[in-house]
Design a protein around this motif. Structure first.
Motif, PDB file in Angstrom:
ATOM      1  N   VAL A 129     -84.660 -29.073 137.318  1.00 47.79           N
ATOM      2  CA  VAL A 129     -85.133 -28.081 138.276  1.00 47.79           C
ATOM      3  C   VAL A 129     -86.391 -28.626 138.931  1.00 47.79           C
ATOM      4  N   PRO A 130     -86.789 -28.072 140.085  1.00 47.26           N
ATOM      5  CA  PRO A 130     -87.998 -28.573 140.749  1.00 47.26           C
ATOM      6  C   PRO A 130     -89.231 -28.461 139.846  1.00 47.26           C
ATOM      7  N   LYS A 131     -90.177 -29.322 140.075  1.00 52.52           N
ATOM      8  CA  LYS A 131     -91.412 -29.309 139.300  1.00 52.52           C
ATOM      9  C   LYS A 131     -92.086 -27.944 139.399  1.00 52.52           C
ATOM     10  N   GLY A 132     -92.543 -27.462 138.277  1.00 52.55           N
ATOM     11  CA  GLY A 132     -93.206 -26.169 138.261  1.00 52.55           C
ATOM     12  C   GLY A 132     -92.269 -24.999 138.066  1.00 52.55           C
ATOM     13  N   HIS A 133     -90.987 -25.277 137.826  1.00 56.70           N
ATOM     14  CA  HIS A 133     -90.015 -24.187 137.702  1.00 56.70           C
ATOM     15  C   HIS A 133     -89.425 -24.071 136.309  1.00 56.70           C
ATOM     16  N   VAL A 134     -90.124 -24.622 135.329  1.00 56.29           N
ATOM     17  CA  VAL A 134     -89.770 -24.392 133.928  1.00 56.29           C
ATOM     18  C   VAL A 134     -90.831 -23.475 133.336  1.00 56.29           C
ATOM     19  N   TRP A 135     -90.392 -22.392 132.713  1.00 48.94           N
ATOM     20  CA  TRP A 135     -91.276 -21.342 132.222  1.00 48.94           C
ATOM     21  C   TRP A 135     -91.011 -21.102 130.745  1.00 48.94           C
ATOM     22  N   ASN A 136     -92.032 -20.696 130.042  1.00 51.49           N
ATOM     23  CA  ASN A 136     -91.873 -20.472 128.598  1.00 51.49           C
ATOM     24  C   ASN A 136     -92.623 -19.220 128.167  1.00 51.49           C
ATOM     25  N   GLU A 137     -92.004 -18.489 127.256  1.00 48.45           N
ATOM     26  CA  GLU A 137     -92.650 -17.337 126.645  1.00 48.45           C
ATOM     27  C   GLU A 137     -92.655 -17.523 125.131  1.00 48.45           C
ATOM     28  N   GLU A 138     -93.831 -17.368 124.559  1.00 41.66           N
ATOM     29  CA  GLU A 138     -93.954 -17.402 123.105  1.00 41.66           C
ATOM     30  C   GLU A 138     -94.856 -16.261 122.675  1.00 41.66           C
ATOM     31  N   GLY A 139     -94.257 -15.280 121.985  1.00 43.26           N
ATOM     32  CA  GLY A 139     -95.028 -14.150 121.504  1.00 43.26           C
ATOM     33  C   GLY A 139     -95.950 -14.561 120.372  1.00 43.26           C
ATOM     34  N   GLY A 140     -97.077 -13.898 120.261  1.00 44.69           N
ATOM     35  CA  GLY A 140     -98.061 -14.283 119.258  1.00 44.69           C
ATOM     36  C   GLY A 140     -97.570 -14.162 117.835  1.00 44.69           C
ATOM     37  N   SER A 141     -96.649 -13.245 117.583  1.00 43.58           N
ATOM     38  CA  SER A 141     -96.168 -13.061 116.208  1.00 43.58           C
ATOM     39  C   SER A 141     -94.745 -13.573 116.026  1.00 43.58           C
ATOM     40  N   ASP A 142     -94.274 -14.369 116.962  1.00 42.75           N
ATOM     41  CA  ASP A 142     -92.931 -14.941 116.850  1.00 42.75           C
ATOM     42  C   ASP A 142     -93.005 -16.185 115.971  1.00 42.75           C
ATOM     43  N   PRO A 143     -92.331 -16.182 114.827  1.00 47.91           N
ATOM     44  CA  PRO A 143     -92.445 -17.327 113.921  1.00 47.91           C
ATOM     45  C   PRO A 143     -91.564 -18.510 114.304  1.00 47.91           C
ATOM     46  N   VAL A 144     -90.586 -18.290 115.185  1.00 45.92           N
ATOM     47  CA  VAL A 144     -89.578 -19.330 115.415  1.00 45.92           C
ATOM     48  C   VAL A 144     -90.154 -20.599 116.037  1.00 45.92           C
ATOM     49  N   PRO A 145     -91.019 -20.525 117.061  1.00 46.92           N
ATOM     50  CA  PRO A 145     -91.571 -21.783 117.591  1.00 46.92           C
ATOM     51  C   PRO A 145     -92.275 -22.618 116.521  1.00 46.92           C
ATOM     52  N   ASP A 146     -92.986 -21.950 115.623  1.00 46.90           N
ATOM     53  CA  ASP A 146     -93.654 -22.707 114.557  1.00 46.90           C
ATOM     54  C   ASP A 146     -92.662 -23.263 113.553  1.00 46.90           C
ATOM     55  N   ILE A 147     -91.563 -22.550 113.341  1.00 43.14           N
ATOM     56  CA  ILE A 147     -90.517 -23.095 112.472  1.00 43.14           C
ATOM     57  C   ILE A 147     -89.981 -24.386 113.073  1.00 43.14           C
ATOM     58  N   GLY A 148     -89.787 -24.349 114.390  1.00 40.85           N
ATOM     59  CA  GLY A 148     -89.331 -25.560 115.058  1.00 40.85           C
ATOM     60  C   GLY A 148     -90.392 -26.642 115.094  1.00 40.85           C
ATOM     61  N   ARG A 149     -91.625 -26.204 115.242  1.00 45.59           N
ATOM     62  CA  ARG A 149     -92.728 -27.168 115.384  1.00 45.59           C
ATOM     63  C   ARG A 149     -93.047 -27.860 114.067  1.00 45.59           C
ATOM     64  N   TYR A 150     -93.051 -27.088 112.998  1.00 46.20           N
ATOM     65  CA  TYR A 150     -93.497 -27.645 111.724  1.00 46.20           C
ATOM     66  C   TYR A 150     -92.402 -27.677 110.651  1.00 46.20           C
ATOM     67  N   GLY A 151     -91.305 -27.014 110.945  1.00 44.50           N
ATOM     68  CA  GLY A 151     -90.291 -26.890 109.904  1.00 44.50           C
ATOM     69  C   GLY A 151     -89.016 -27.621 110.223  1.00 44.50           C
ATOM     70  N   HIS A 152     -87.986 -26.882 110.687  1.00 47.53           N
ATOM     71  CA  HIS A 152     -86.653 -27.473 110.733  1.00 47.53           C
ATOM     72  C   HIS A 152     -86.367 -28.251 112.006  1.00 47.53           C
ATOM     73  N   GLY A 153     -87.295 -28.296 112.944  1.00 47.86           N
ATOM     74  CA  GLY A 153     -86.994 -28.979 114.204  1.00 47.86           C
ATOM     75  C   GLY A 153     -86.610 -30.423 114.010  1.00 47.86           C
ATOM     76  N   GLY A 154     -87.354 -31.119 113.221  1.00 44.77           N
ATOM     77  CA  GLY A 154     -86.998 -32.503 112.935  1.00 44.77           C
ATOM     78  C   GLY A 154     -87.309 -33.422 114.103  1.00 44.77           C
ATOM     79  N   ASP A 155     -86.934 -34.670 113.936  1.00 48.34           N
ATOM     80  CA  ASP A 155     -87.198 -35.666 114.969  1.00 48.34           C
ATOM     81  C   ASP A 155     -86.420 -35.329 116.232  1.00 48.34           C
ATOM     82  N   GLY A 156     -87.080 -35.513 117.352  1.00 48.84           N
ATOM     83  CA  GLY A 156     -86.405 -35.337 118.634  1.00 48.84           C
ATOM     84  C   GLY A 156     -86.524 -33.960 119.221  1.00 48.84           C
ATOM     85  N   PHE A 157     -87.001 -32.965 118.472  1.00 54.42           N
ATOM     86  CA  PHE A 157     -87.173 -31.615 119.004  1.00 54.42           C
ATOM     87  C   PHE A 157     -88.574 -31.483 119.587  1.00 54.42           C
ATOM     88  N   VAL A 158     -88.634 -30.966 120.806  1.00 54.33           N
ATOM     89  CA  VAL A 158     -89.912 -30.733 121.476  1.00 54.33           C
ATOM     90  C   VAL A 158     -90.031 -29.230 121.732  1.00 54.33           C
TER      91      VAL A 158
END
Length: 606
Positions: free
Chosen positions: A514-543
């Motif tokens: 998509v054009p530059k500037g058209h990727v958007w992200n929402e992460e709620g303060g109490s949502d544990p899933v991004p941290d699970i991906g970041r520090y837990g099960h994401g593994g190599d290659g997950f950003v």
């Protein structure tokens, strides 16, 4: 059937009758649309109270009747066309044989026998006499065929061999017509309804039986029609459908609704019509099967003493039942729950101005599939396609449908009068378990081709002069699938929104097509899933899209937990809706964090 009957038969009369049934089907379709999407929708939008609810119940039953009439009349039309096709082929063979008989100087009797004239070289001073031959079984009996060839070879009159061939052709034509009549008669007689006004599960199960019967009898007819492209692109599918005439389209819809409903690139109205038939047939079949399965015992649980503690366990009676019926019972119950949720969305059309729904995909196999649109994407100025995440299945489709209803509500209000269609796309096998399945990317890569094809199909079926603005929204593991779709294909979108993402396999926002500037992200303060991906099960290659280095615009949120991003009235929902209608510049961004990343690293990406 005899020669005279076949000669007198007029296939065009059956084709005209088929046209009449198709016209009746079309009228029922128009009436159904009027009842469900105009009258009922208008009542929901303007009135409330017990009288209105009572009226809606009656209108719903009326709509069911029109849907049943539409489906059965379309099937009757196709059956008549199939019968006419078979009889026309047999009659054409008969007429060709009769013409050749006349040209050969032969006469044909009412019983199909062929009289041939005298001819050939003289034998003992006489020209071999003529005679009469009858149709034989040589075309189906190898032994009879061999004897017949021998007789032709030794016969002194060459007209004998001609007559034998003509008689067999005539016999074949009559036999073919007789077989077609015997094949089609029970199928046509079966196309009748009960003598009541209630369209029951058994009625829809009967529709499926009729469909299978007509489909089996009409194999030659359907095979004569232009076939859908094998592994065709959405553009190929669209071109195929556009090239069909009304009769051919009706035949494919009535005999192969499951195939038509799956074809990306076809008009959304067509896919919706096909998939609603599949939905009603499946719902009836599943309900009848569930009714026949013994219900689970009432005494499901008991307690046993173990080391001084009471442990809760299933009773032996329950386990006996479950081992016999439990797995199928669960599948039927959960699938029917999902079908009920889809129907509930149909029944909400008109509430708060909610547009009619389109069922763009449906299957109850395994965990199930469902693609539901709010508003017609083919005419929409803005399209949003939402991919749900881990544990998503047909049983829980209602919550995912409601999320896109909420997006439609706000996007419609912010669109400045432009049309919006929001779509729930459960077109893949989502991971069943957060721990056992979600850490693996194979679910995303397996589903990505179907997602890309669906997006390309939206492009191919759009009827507007200007291409629509398209946003894809991924929640949880759905974001991983969207990333895989961009990595392995070309993501046909203008904006991407991630919500509660555990990670994607692309290196950054610049890889999302998509054009530059058209990727958007929402992460709620109490949502544990991004941290699970970041520090837990994401593994190599997950950003993780919420990490500064990824390069996404970080949208402000004020919701809690992993599923709150679509809460009505929330900032999280508003920001998504603004992106959906092409007003991402008006969306509120999250302030840069104080604890990591350079200052301003979460500012809007230009």
């Amino acid at each position: 059937m005899d020669i005279a009957t076949l000669k007198a038969l007029k296939p065009t009369e059956y084709e005209q009758a088929a046209d009449g049934y198709r016209a009746t089907s079309d009228m029922a379709s128009t009436a159904e649309d009027e009842v469900e999407n105009r009258i009922s929708a208008g009542l929901r939008n303007r009135l409330e109270g017990e009288a209105m609810e009572a009226a809606l119940r009656e209108l719903k039953e009326l709509g069911k009747n029109f849907h049943y009439i539409r489906t059965e009349c379309a099937l009757a039309s196709t059956a008549l066309n199939g019968f006419a096709f078979d009889m026309a082929a047999a009659k054409k063979k008969l007429e060709a044989a009769l013409e050749d008989a006349r040209a050969a100087g032969c006469t044909v009797g009412a019983d199909g026998s062929v009289s041939f004239p005298a001819g050939g070289k003289e034998v003992d001073g006489k020209v071999p006499e003529g005679g009469t031959v009858s149709p034989s079984s040589s075309t189906t009996d190898p032994t009879a065929a061999a004897i017949e060839r021998q007789a032709v070879n030794v016969h002194p009159n060459p007209n004998f061999g001609k007559a034998v061939g003509l008689a067999n052709r005539i016999g074949d034509a009559v036999r073919e017509a007789t077989d077609a009549d015997a094949k089609w008669a029970p199928k046509l007689r079966a196309l009748k309804a009960d003598d009541d006004l209630v369209v029951s599960d058994r009625d829809w199960a009967d529709v499926k039986s009729d469909q299978d019967g007509v489909g089996d009898a009409g194999k030659k007819y359907l095979g004569s029609l232009p076939q859908p492209p094998e592994d065709g692109s959405p553009k190929d599918n669209a071109a195929w459908w556009k090239g069909l005439d009304d009769e051919q389209r009706a035949a494919w819809l009535s005999l192969r609704p499951d195939s038509v409903g799956r074809l990306d690139g076809l008009p959304s109205t067509v896919r919706d019509e096909a998939n609603r038939v599949v939905l009603d047939e499946t719902r009836a079949r599943y309900q009848l099967e569930l009714d026949s399965v013994p219900k689970p015992p009432m005494n499901e649980w008991t307690y046993i003493a173990s080391n001084g503690w009471a442990s809760k366990v299933h009773t032996d009676e329950y386990m006996d039942w479950y081992n016999k019926y439990g797995e199928r019972y669960d599948h039927l119950t959960k699938s029917l729950n999902g079908m009920k949720s889809i129907q509930e969305r149909f029944d909400k059309t008109g509430e708060r101005g909610l547009p009619e729904a389109y069922l763009l995909g449906f299957s109850a196999d395994d965990d199930g599939r469902a693609i539901v649109a709010n508003g017609n994407p083919d005419t929409a100025d803005h399209q949003a396609v939402y991919v749900p995440g881990t544990t998503s299945d047909l049983n829980g489709i209602g919550g995912n449908i409601n999320r896109m209803v909420n997006v439609w509500d706000v996007a419609h209000a912010k669109s400045g009068g432009q049309s919006v269609s929001t779509i729930t796309w459960l077109g893949y096998d989502a991971p069943d378990d957060v721990v056992k399945d979600a850490p693996f990317s194979n679910y995303a890569y397996d589903g990505a081709p179907a997602f890309n094809k669906f997006l390309d199909g939206l492009e191919a079926s759009h009827s507007g002069d200007t291409p629509p603005h398209r946003t894809v929204i991924g929640h949880s593991y759905g974001s991983t699938l969207i990333g895989a779709a961009a990595e392995k294909g070309t993501l046909n979108a203008d904006d991407v929104v991630f919500a509660g993402s555990p990670g994607v396999r692309v290196s950054g926002a610049d890889q999302m097509d998509v054009p530059k500037g058209h990727v958007w992200n929402e992460e709620g303060g109490s949502d544990p899933v991004p941290d699970i991906g970041r520090y837990g099960h994401g593994g190599d290659g997950f950003v993780i899209p919420s990490d500064p280095d990824f390069g996404a615009n970080q949208l402000a949120t004020n919701t809690h937990g992993h599923g709150g991003y679509w809460d009505p009235g929330s900032k999280s929902l508003l920001n998504q809706a603004l992106v959906v209608v092409g007003k991402g510049d008006d969306a509120e961004l999250k302030p840069p964090p104080d604890t990591f990343g350079p200052p301003g690293s979460w500012a809007r990406v230009k």
